[in-house]
Design an enzyme around this catalytic site. Structure first.
Site, PDB file in Angstrom:
ATOM      1  N   ASP A 223      10.041 -40.187   0.120  1.00  0.00           N
ATOM      2  CA  ASP A 223      10.501 -40.324  -1.268  1.00  0.00           C
ATOM      3  C   ASP A 223       9.444 -39.663  -2.162  1.00  0.00           C
ATOM      4  O   ASP A 223       8.351 -40.212  -2.340  1.00  0.00           O
ATOM      5  CB  ASP A 223      10.597 -41.799  -1.675  1.00  0.00           C
ATOM      6  CG  ASP A 223      11.818 -42.514  -1.099  1.00  0.00           C
ATOM      7  OD1 ASP A 223      12.391 -42.020  -0.114  1.00  0.00           O
ATOM      8  OD2 ASP A 223      12.177 -43.568  -1.651  1.00  0.00           O
TER       9      ASP A 223
ATOM     10  N   HIS B 157      11.302 -38.966  -7.274  1.00  0.00           N
ATOM     11  CA  HIS B 157      12.542 -39.630  -6.860  1.00  0.00           C
ATOM     12  C   HIS B 157      12.906 -40.748  -7.842  1.00  0.00           C
ATOM     13  O   HIS B 157      14.079 -40.981  -8.115  1.00  0.00           O
ATOM     14  CB  HIS B 157      12.369 -40.187  -5.451  1.00  0.00           C
ATOM     15  CG  HIS B 157      13.451 -41.103  -4.980  1.00  0.00           C
ATOM     16  ND1 HIS B 157      14.785 -40.796  -5.099  1.00  0.00           N
ATOM     17  CD2 HIS B 157      13.408 -42.332  -4.399  1.00  0.00           C
ATOM     18  CE1 HIS B 157      15.512 -41.792  -4.600  1.00  0.00           C
ATOM     19  NE2 HIS B 157      14.704 -42.739  -4.186  1.00  0.00           N
TER      20      HIS B 157
ATOM     21  N   TRP C 154      22.414 -21.863  17.513  1.00  0.00           N
ATOM     22  CA  TRP C 154      21.953 -22.404  16.232  1.00  0.00           C
ATOM     23  C   TRP C 154      23.096 -23.082  15.500  1.00  0.00           C
ATOM     24  O   TRP C 154      24.259 -22.917  15.858  1.00  0.00           O
ATOM     25  CB  TRP C 154      21.241 -21.329  15.375  1.00  0.00           C
ATOM     26  CG  TRP C 154      22.007 -20.059  15.070  1.00  0.00           C
ATOM     27  CD1 TRP C 154      23.161 -19.625  15.635  1.00  0.00           C
ATOM     28  CD2 TRP C 154      21.621 -19.066  14.120  1.00  0.00           C
ATOM     29  NE1 TRP C 154      23.529 -18.419  15.117  1.00  0.00           N
ATOM     30  CE2 TRP C 154      22.605 -18.046  14.171  1.00  0.00           C
ATOM     31  CE3 TRP C 154      20.570 -18.916  13.236  1.00  0.00           C
ATOM     32  CZ2 TRP C 154      22.549 -16.906  13.361  1.00  0.00           C
ATOM     33  CZ3 TRP C 154      20.522 -17.779  12.433  1.00  0.00           C
ATOM     34  CH2 TRP C 154      21.501 -16.794  12.509  1.00  0.00           C
ATOM     35  N   ASN C 155      22.722 -23.877  14.502  1.00  0.00           N
ATOM     36  CA  ASN C 155      23.701 -24.697  13.792  1.00  0.00           C
ATOM     37  C   ASN C 155      23.506 -24.611  12.283  1.00  0.00           C
ATOM     38  O   ASN C 155      22.416 -24.293  11.816  1.00  0.00           O
ATOM     39  CB  ASN C 155      23.528 -26.174  14.181  1.00  0.00           C
ATOM     40  CG  ASN C 155      23.782 -26.420  15.650  1.00  0.00           C
ATOM     41  OD1 ASN C 155      24.911 -26.349  16.107  1.00  0.00           O
ATOM     42  ND2 ASN C 155      22.728 -26.699  16.392  1.00  0.00           N
TER      43      ASN C 155
ATOM     44  N   HIS D 220      17.629 -38.177   1.601  1.00  0.00           N
ATOM     45  CA  HIS D 220      17.116 -39.460   2.080  1.00  0.00           C
ATOM     46  C   HIS D 220      17.854 -39.880   3.338  1.00  0.00           C
ATOM     47  O   HIS D 220      18.444 -40.945   3.411  1.00  0.00           O
ATOM     48  CB  HIS D 220      17.239 -40.525   0.983  1.00  0.00           C
ATOM     49  CG  HIS D 220      16.289 -40.290  -0.146  1.00  0.00           C
ATOM     50  ND1 HIS D 220      15.503 -41.272  -0.679  1.00  0.00           N
ATOM     51  CD2 HIS D 220      15.982 -39.163  -0.819  1.00  0.00           C
ATOM     52  CE1 HIS D 220      14.746 -40.762  -1.637  1.00  0.00           C
ATOM     53  NE2 HIS D 220      15.036 -39.485  -1.753  1.00  0.00           N
TER      54      HIS D 220
ATOM     55  N   HIS E 180      12.236 -39.883   6.274  1.00  0.00           N
ATOM     56  CA  HIS E 180      12.123 -39.043   5.080  1.00  0.00           C
ATOM     57  C   HIS E 180      11.041 -39.549   4.150  1.00  0.00           C
ATOM     58  O   HIS E 180      10.519 -40.647   4.319  1.00  0.00           O
ATOM     59  CB  HIS E 180      13.474 -38.967   4.347  1.00  0.00           C
ATOM     60  CG  HIS E 180      13.897 -40.256   3.720  1.00  0.00           C
ATOM     61  ND1 HIS E 180      14.619 -41.202   4.397  1.00  0.00           N
ATOM     62  CD2 HIS E 180      13.692 -40.764   2.478  1.00  0.00           C
ATOM     63  CE1 HIS E 180      14.844 -42.241   3.597  1.00  0.00           C
ATOM     64  NE2 HIS E 180      14.280 -42.001   2.419  1.00  0.00           N
TER      65      HIS E 180
END
Ligand code: MN
Length: 237
Positions: free
Chosen positions: A102, A106, A88-89, A96, A100
């Site tokens: 908005d 936003h 895992w990380n 954004h 993605h």
């Protein structure tokens, strides 16, 4: 804005969307048909997202405006003494980055709308019928292609009026630009990237669309800082 209920959403960088107008009977029917088609494998699911990496291009704003940090990832463990059976990380990035959404809040024009954040927006708003307007030929011929009401009219002449509650996606093939510099396409006078005129955004608002999606780094034209109003997809949608 033609409805006072909720601001529309906007998607950037490889928008993926599918179907149902908010909480209507028609939407419920569309959702049932969609689920049945999925179960019967009559719908092919295409992943339009791109894997994030440190070189993922992010929008660049001129000083003194603040900018997004690059995508960063660090390993916690990878089947080693730090975690013998798991990989895992940690990662960090701006909201954004890459494919993605908005959220309505936003932009300053949407800041007071209820449920305008990604975590409070009704999930049904994310799933709606989708109209893809293919502008890939125009974008290939002109990096500063401006999407106008005439392009909506041409699409509607072939496919019928854009249904209220639809997502509208502008296809430009911009996501095929794998070189980050070519993707951002920054020039001395700002980014050369296709996008909608204010008139086109107004027409989409008039159509009562659910939202607007593009393949480039932002939902507005690269030169939209000079449009009236500036950044119309952000300001009006
Ligand atoms: Mn964005």
């Amino acid at each position: 804005m033609t409805d006072g209920l909720a601001r529309r959403g906007i998607l950037a960088a490889g928008a993926a969307a599918a179907l149902a107008s908010p909480a209507s009977a028609q939407g419920q029917g569309a959702l049932a048909a969609f689920l049945a088609a999925l179960a019967a494998r009559r719908i092919e699911i295409i992943d339009l997202t791109q894997t994030l990496h440190p070189g993922t291009p992010v929008i660049q704003l001129p000083p003194p405006l603040a900018n997004t940090e690059p995508f960063r990832m660090s390993e916690i463990s990878r089947y080693d003494p730090r975690g013998p059976a798991w990989y895992w990380n940690n990662f960090s990035c701006g909201e954004h980055t890459g494919t993605h959404f908005d959220a309505p809040i936003h932009w300053i024009t949407g800041r007071d709308l209820p449920d305008g954040a990604t975590d409070t927006l009704p999930p049904a708003r994310m799933i709606a019928p989708c109209c893809v307007i293919d502008c890939s030929a125009q974008a290939a011929a002109d990096e500063r292609f401006v999407f106008e009401p005439q392009h909506i009219a041409e699409w509607e002449a072939r496919h019928g009026r854009i249904p209220a509650g639809s997502w509208v996606l502008m296809r430009t093939d911009w996501s095929k630009r794998t070189d980050p510099a070519a993707f951002l396409n920054m020039k001395a006078d700002g980014p050369h990237v296709p996008g909608p005129s204010a008139a086109a955004v107004r027409l989409l608002v008039e159509r009562d669309v659910n939202g607007w999606g593009v393949e480039a780094v932002g939902t507005d034209h690269g030169q939209a800082f000079a449009f009236e109003p500036p950044f119309p997809a952000h300001a009006l949608m």
